[in-house]
Design a protein around this motif. Sequence first.
Motif, PDB file in Angstrom:
ATOM      1  N   LEU A  66     -75.799  73.238   2.166  1.00  0.00           N
ATOM      2  CA  LEU A  66     -77.045  71.830   2.245  1.00  0.00           C
ATOM      3  C   LEU A  66     -77.179  71.270   3.482  1.00  0.00           C
ATOM      4  CD1 LEU A  66     -76.756  70.087  -1.310  1.00  0.00           C
ATOM      5  CD2 LEU A  66     -78.564  71.782  -0.670  1.00  0.00           C
ATOM      6  N   ALA A  67     -76.088  70.770   4.316  1.00  0.00           N
ATOM      7  CA  ALA A  67     -76.077  69.887   5.524  1.00  0.00           C
ATOM      8  C   ALA A  67     -76.766  71.285   6.343  1.00  0.00           C
ATOM      9  CB  ALA A  67     -74.326  69.666   5.508  1.00  0.00           C
ATOM     10  N   PRO A  95     -75.901  74.393  -7.243  1.00  0.00           N
ATOM     11  CA  PRO A  95     -76.271  72.969  -7.454  1.00  0.00           C
ATOM     12  C   PRO A  95     -77.127  72.679  -5.569  1.00  0.00           C
ATOM     13  CG  PRO A  95     -73.800  73.581  -7.274  1.00  0.00           C
ATOM     14  CD  PRO A  95     -74.371  74.706  -7.992  1.00  0.00           C
ATOM     15  N   VAL A  96     -76.660  74.365  -4.556  1.00  0.00           N
ATOM     16  CA  VAL A  96     -77.565  74.391  -3.770  1.00  0.00           C
ATOM     17  C   VAL A  96     -78.777  74.306  -4.309  1.00  0.00           C
ATOM     18  CG1 VAL A  96     -77.955  75.287  -1.698  1.00  0.00           C
ATOM     19  CG2 VAL A  96     -75.551  75.169  -2.198  1.00  0.00           C
ATOM     20  N   LEU A  97     -79.828  75.209  -4.630  1.00  0.00           N
ATOM     21  CA  LEU A  97     -80.535  75.625  -4.778  1.00  0.00           C
ATOM     22  C   LEU A  97     -81.426  74.089  -5.721  1.00  0.00           C
ATOM     23  CD1 LEU A  97     -81.215  78.740  -6.018  1.00  0.00           C
ATOM     24  CD2 LEU A  97     -81.316  78.574  -3.834  1.00  0.00           C
ATOM     25  N   GLU A  98     -80.867  73.272  -6.365  1.00  0.00           N
ATOM     26  CA  GLU A  98     -81.090  72.544  -7.052  1.00  0.00           C
ATOM     27  C   GLU A  98     -81.505  71.065  -6.254  1.00  0.00           C
ATOM     28  OE1 GLU A  98     -80.209  72.676 -11.690  1.00  0.00           O
ATOM     29  OE2 GLU A  98     -78.895  71.370 -10.079  1.00  0.00           O
ATOM     30  N   ALA A 107     -93.007  76.135   5.370  1.00  0.00           N
ATOM     31  CA  ALA A 107     -91.266  76.443   5.138  1.00  0.00           C
ATOM     32  C   ALA A 107     -91.570  77.148   3.807  1.00  0.00           C
ATOM     33  CB  ALA A 107     -90.904  75.100   5.437  1.00  0.00           C
ATOM     34  N   SER A 108     -90.673  77.768   3.651  1.00  0.00           N
ATOM     35  CA  SER A 108     -90.435  78.520   2.382  1.00  0.00           C
ATOM     36  C   SER A 108     -88.930  78.877   2.137  1.00  0.00           C
ATOM     37  CB  SER A 108     -91.021  79.885   2.218  1.00  0.00           C
ATOM     38  OG  SER A 108     -91.017  80.437   3.732  1.00  0.00           O
ATOM     39  N   TYR A 109     -88.718  78.978   0.842  1.00  0.00           N
ATOM     40  CA  TYR A 109     -87.456  79.588   0.592  1.00  0.00           C
ATOM     41  C   TYR A 109     -87.727  80.727   0.145  1.00  0.00           C
ATOM     42  CZ  TYR A 109     -85.817  74.477   2.014  1.00  0.00           C
ATOM     43  OH  TYR A 109     -85.801  73.331   1.970  1.00  0.00           O
ATOM     44  N   THR A 110     -86.757  81.814  -0.210  1.00  0.00           N
ATOM     45  CA  THR A 110     -87.209  82.999  -1.078  1.00  0.00           C
ATOM     46  C   THR A 110     -85.138  83.082  -1.117  1.00  0.00           C
ATOM     47  OG1 THR A 110     -88.685  83.824   0.532  1.00  0.00           O
ATOM     48  CG2 THR A 110     -87.361  85.226  -0.425  1.00  0.00           C
ATOM     49  N   TRP A 124     -82.676  76.512 -15.343  1.00  0.00           N
ATOM     50  CA  TRP A 124     -82.835  75.671 -13.800  1.00  0.00           C
ATOM     51  C   TRP A 124     -83.457  76.319 -12.895  1.00  0.00           C
ATOM     52  CZ3 TRP A 124     -80.478  77.699  -8.893  1.00  0.00           C
ATOM     53  CH2 TRP A 124     -79.560  78.364  -9.393  1.00  0.00           C
ATOM     54  N   LEU A 125     -83.603  77.547 -12.918  1.00  0.00           N
ATOM     55  CA  LEU A 125     -84.540  78.162 -11.267  1.00  0.00           C
ATOM     56  C   LEU A 125     -85.927  77.513 -11.628  1.00  0.00           C
ATOM     57  CD1 LEU A 125     -83.204  81.994 -11.348  1.00  0.00           C
ATOM     58  CD2 LEU A 125     -82.805  80.306  -9.668  1.00  0.00           C
TER      59      LEU A 125
END
Length: 334
Positions: A66-67, A95-98, A107-110, A124-125
């Motif tokens: 995450l950092a 824990p990262v994706l949440e 911006a985007s996340y894939t 949770w996804l």
Amino acid sequence: MATPEVDWTALQNFAALRGQLRVSFTPRCNIACWFCHNEGDVPPPLTRQDRSQQPRPRGLDPEGHLALITSLMEAGLKRVYFTGGEPLTSPVARPVLEQLPEPGADASYTLITNGTRVRTHRSWLSKTYLDKVKVSLHYFSDESLQAIAGTRIGINAVLDGIETAREIFERVELNTVLQRENAHEVGQILDFALERRMPMQFIELVGTGFNEGRASSAVSADEIVTYLRTLTSDEHTEVAGVGQGRRVFRIDGVEIDVIHRNLGRHHVGQCGTCQLRTTCVEGFWALRVDHDGGIQPCLLRDDLRLDIKELLADPARLAEVVAGHITSFTEGTL
């Protein structure tokens, strides 16, 4: 604040050209596609054949991921892709994706996945900031899945993962690596995508030292390009930006693109004297972050890998060092 002498130009140009930040949660996978390059780490099929060849040990915990992601996004990178191995086999995935930072409008996340674990993690996804899921569909039967991925998992698990992803996310895409083992099923895969109005990408094989033993399985994209031209006249090519050029087709509004090696790729200064350039079909289009805290600007050159673990406690400095690394790579001085 960043120090004024840091040159951010190369990083900012890379971001502006839609360069990807590819974050690998794990080199492990529950299947073992023979052509896997594993983002530069030792791929699963090679480890299965020779247990002495193992991928790097884990060096990043969720906080480290995450950092790093937050630091590089604040520095300008906007397109983040989560890969593996199979990312959903990793204990750091949830824990990262949440806890991803809110991406903002540009911006985007894939998530890139083989689909087999999507249903298991759907609860949770659905609560994450993921914008898109891209499912690898290199097979369309139990037989081709076994031949390509060396697994007893059935094709229904993959197809179910695709349908589950479609229930959760607005945008689900497919990608297929073209090869002799699936040549007889490419038409079925295309029909499957068109019936569900899912964008689709066909990819010519990226050859690496890991998969050279079966290099003869690679096939040209010419046949699928010819077939797509019988379905639509809406075609254009894109060679701007980073990465390989692509042919883009629209069939009833559904985008089908083909990553075609003869359209060129984005080379930079470091590529000029690279001994691997004659075999490189990618160029500079992604920064690859591995689970041990390394960053590589090139899939084929792990000697250009930058270890950033010691910088995680100082996110501003981390971004500056990465920016400097990209500058040196683009200028050919690494």
